[in-house]
Design an enzyme around this catalytic site. Sequence first.
Site, mmCIF file in Angstrom:
data_model
loop_
_atom_site.group_PDB
_atom_site.id
_atom_site.type_symbol
_atom_site.label_atom_id
_atom_site.label_comp_id
_atom_site.label_asym_id
_atom_site.label_seq_id
_atom_site.Cartn_x
_atom_site.Cartn_y
_atom_site.Cartn_z
ATOM 1 N N ASN A 163 -12.725 -3.744 -0.053
ATOM 2 C CA ASN A 163 -11.657 -2.091 0.689
ATOM 3 C C ASN A 163 -12.387 -1.716 -0.528
ATOM 4 O O ASN A 163 -11.478 -1.306 -1.682
ATOM 5 C CB ASN A 163 -10.599 -1.649 1.225
ATOM 6 C CG ASN A 163 -10.253 -0.450 1.844
ATOM 7 O OD1 ASN A 163 -10.767 0.639 1.170
ATOM 8 N ND2 ASN A 163 -9.520 -0.292 2.426
ATOM 9 N N LYS A 184 -9.464 1.114 -1.686
ATOM 10 C CA LYS A 184 -8.449 0.532 -2.601
ATOM 11 C C LYS A 184 -8.749 0.116 -3.460
ATOM 12 O O LYS A 184 -7.996 0.471 -5.009
ATOM 13 C CB LYS A 184 -7.928 -1.187 -1.375
ATOM 14 C CG LYS A 184 -6.847 -1.545 -0.818
ATOM 15 C CD LYS A 184 -6.876 -2.661 -0.662
ATOM 16 C CE LYS A 184 -5.898 -2.792 0.724
ATOM 17 N NZ LYS A 184 -5.800 -3.909 0.571
ATOM 18 N N ASP A 226 -2.197 -6.704 -0.629
ATOM 19 C CA ASP A 226 -2.155 -6.101 0.980
ATOM 20 C C ASP A 226 -1.202 -5.083 1.316
ATOM 21 O O ASP A 226 0.288 -5.423 0.629
ATOM 22 C CB ASP A 226 -1.812 -7.809 1.268
ATOM 23 C CG ASP A 226 -2.250 -7.642 3.314
ATOM 24 O OD1 ASP A 226 -3.009 -7.841 3.478
ATOM 25 O OD2 ASP A 226 -1.002 -7.341 3.979
ATOM 26 N N SER A 227 -1.160 -3.968 1.835
ATOM 27 C CA SER A 227 -0.613 -3.149 2.564
ATOM 28 C C SER A 227 -0.464 -2.901 3.885
ATOM 29 O O SER A 227 -1.139 -3.521 4.287
ATOM 30 C CB SER A 227 -1.053 -1.990 1.387
ATOM 31 O OG SER A 227 -2.100 -1.968 1.193
ATOM 32 N N PHE A 235 -7.977 7.187 2.679
ATOM 33 C CA PHE A 235 -8.799 6.747 3.912
ATOM 34 C C PHE A 235 -7.121 6.028 4.305
ATOM 35 O O PHE A 235 -5.759 6.258 4.896
ATOM 36 C CB PHE A 235 -9.136 5.448 3.041
ATOM 37 C CG PHE A 235 -8.032 3.915 2.494
ATOM 38 C CD1 PHE A 235 -7.535 4.350 0.912
ATOM 39 C CD2 PHE A 235 -7.772 2.739 2.849
ATOM 40 C CE1 PHE A 235 -6.791 4.016 0.284
ATOM 41 C CE2 PHE A 235 -6.570 2.180 2.363
ATOM 42 C CZ PHE A 235 -6.173 2.729 1.376
ATOM 43 N N GLY A 236 -7.697 5.303 5.928
ATOM 44 C CA GLY A 236 -6.642 4.704 6.448
ATOM 45 C C GLY A 236 -6.058 6.100 7.205
ATOM 46 O O GLY A 236 -6.522 6.698 7.629
ATOM 47 N N TYR A 237 -4.331 5.358 6.956
ATOM 48 C CA TYR A 237 -3.352 5.913 7.836
ATOM 49 C C TYR A 237 -3.052 7.507 6.786
ATOM 50 O O TYR A 237 -2.495 8.354 6.893
ATOM 51 C CB TYR A 237 -2.531 5.885 7.549
ATOM 52 C CG TYR A 237 -2.477 4.239 9.306
ATOM 53 C CD1 TYR A 237 -2.135 4.615 10.659
ATOM 54 C CD2 TYR A 237 -2.580 3.365 7.880
ATOM 55 C CE1 TYR A 237 -2.437 3.984 11.066
ATOM 56 C CE2 TYR A 237 -2.669 2.541 9.325
ATOM 57 C CZ TYR A 237 -2.805 2.412 10.653
ATOM 58 O OH TYR A 237 -2.614 1.708 11.395
ATOM 59 N N HIS A 291 2.728 3.792 -2.785
ATOM 60 C CA HIS A 291 3.316 2.401 -2.612
ATOM 61 C C HIS A 291 2.129 1.195 -3.320
ATOM 62 O O HIS A 291 2.596 0.838 -4.271
ATOM 63 C CB HIS A 291 3.236 1.860 -1.471
ATOM 64 C CG HIS A 291 1.523 2.003 -0.634
ATOM 65 N ND1 HIS A 291 0.765 3.597 -1.038
ATOM 66 C CD2 HIS A 291 0.578 1.869 -0.117
ATOM 67 C CE1 HIS A 291 -0.062 3.871 -0.405
ATOM 68 N NE2 HIS A 291 -0.587 1.956 0.296
ATOM 69 N N ARG A 292 0.569 2.256 -3.357
ATOM 70 C CA ARG A 292 -0.108 1.232 -4.481
ATOM 71 C C ARG A 292 0.389 2.271 -6.362
ATOM 72 O O ARG A 292 0.358 0.523 -6.733
ATOM 73 C CB ARG A 292 -1.328 1.138 -3.880
ATOM 74 C CG ARG A 292 -2.525 0.396 -4.944
ATOM 75 C CD ARG A 292 -3.756 0.716 -4.052
ATOM 76 N NE ARG A 292 -3.710 0.418 -2.705
ATOM 77 C CZ ARG A 292 -3.337 0.612 -1.490
ATOM 78 N NH1 ARG A 292 -4.051 2.259 -1.288
ATOM 79 N NH2 ARG A 292 -3.336 0.446 -0.636
HETATM 80 P P1 IMP Z 1 -5.036 -4.889 4.909
HETATM 81 O O1 IMP Z 1 -6.606 -4.196 3.752
HETATM 82 O O2 IMP Z 1 -5.048 -6.141 5.059
HETATM 83 O O3 IMP Z 1 -4.164 -4.929 3.139
HETATM 84 O O4 IMP Z 1 -5.431 -3.343 5.102
HETATM 85 C C1 IMP Z 1 -4.710 -2.935 4.590
HETATM 86 C C2 IMP Z 1 -4.409 -1.407 5.963
HETATM 87 O O5 IMP Z 1 -3.597 -0.481 5.400
HETATM 88 C C3 IMP Z 1 -5.351 -0.336 5.305
HETATM 89 O O6 IMP Z 1 -6.419 -1.095 6.762
HETATM 90 C C4 IMP Z 1 -4.583 0.620 6.055
HETATM 91 O O7 IMP Z 1 -4.978 1.172 7.513
HETATM 92 C C5 IMP Z 1 -3.441 1.163 5.959
HETATM 93 N N1 IMP Z 1 -3.016 1.730 4.253
HETATM 94 C C6 IMP Z 1 -3.239 0.617 3.257
HETATM 95 N N2 IMP Z 1 -2.822 1.134 2.245
HETATM 96 C C7 IMP Z 1 -3.046 2.117 2.870
HETATM 97 C C8 IMP Z 1 -3.237 3.568 2.160
HETATM 98 O O8 IMP Z 1 -2.917 4.350 0.538
HETATM 99 N N3 IMP Z 1 -3.296 4.779 2.717
HETATM 100 C C9 IMP Z 1 -3.876 4.407 4.507
HETATM 101 N N4 IMP Z 1 -3.636 4.021 4.796
HETATM 102 C C10 IMP Z 1 -2.968 2.808 4.019
#
Ligand code: IMP
Length: 209
Positions: free
Chosen positions: A11, A14, A77-78, A166-168, A194-195
């Site tokens: 990612n 990330k 992992d987040s 990204f993501g949410y 959080h990160r």
């Molecule tokens: P992982 O790669 O399995 O840890 O999945 C993490 C998922 O959590 C991502 O695909 C996002 O949907 C969400 N996520 C984790 N960190 C963030 C962030 O910093 N912002 C927005 N979404 C996040």
Amino acid sequence: MPSQIVIASGNSHKAHEIQSLLGKEYTYLTLKSFPEAPEVKEDASSFAGNAVKKALSLVNWLKQNESLSEGWILADDSGLEVDVLNGDPGVHSARYASEQGAENSTDEANNARLLLELEGKEAHHRTARFRCVIAMAQAGEYSQPHIFEGSCEGRIAQSATGEHGFGYDPLFIPNNYNNSFGELGPEIKSELSHRAAALRHLKDWLDKL
Ligand code: IMP
């Protein structure tokens, strides 16, 4: 010579956040440098379980392939926990909108599902937090990784806003703000996220080594 950190993630958002938060004292590689590395099934029931699995899988593979025997492997992992959804999407955050729950779904689809699940709920029923668990393993050593955790409290907006992150991020409004991470942008996210919190703990630990 700065130590090397391999970020066990494909990612790019990330990986970029991790590099800019940890800084230039280290050199970085990501999974993009190891396209043959096996994909990890993220089927643990906790963020820590998945982070450890990702870190050790890469340590093991690098060792077998004699690709790297020095430096660190960092796995993040987040995900997002929404209180009224009993902590969902949680460890399923990346694949929340996927039919079988096995494959990752797009950010847009995940956000759309979340908005649907929360339809009709007012702000005080939309409380949530991002969580991040980082597993740090030493290259060349198959030993238990060190764990660093961070979280960020907030709530889920009524609609997606902003282009950053990204993501949410377009749906997540951190506490004490009225705008989403998508609108607030990387500078504010890098103070509150959080990160960032997990990486501050990691940095303190690295500085003491
Ligand atoms: P992982 O790669 O399995 O840890 O999945 C993490 C998922 O959590 C991502 O695909 C996002 O949907 C969400 N996520 C984790 N960190 C963030 C962030 O910093 N912002 C927005 N979404 C996040």
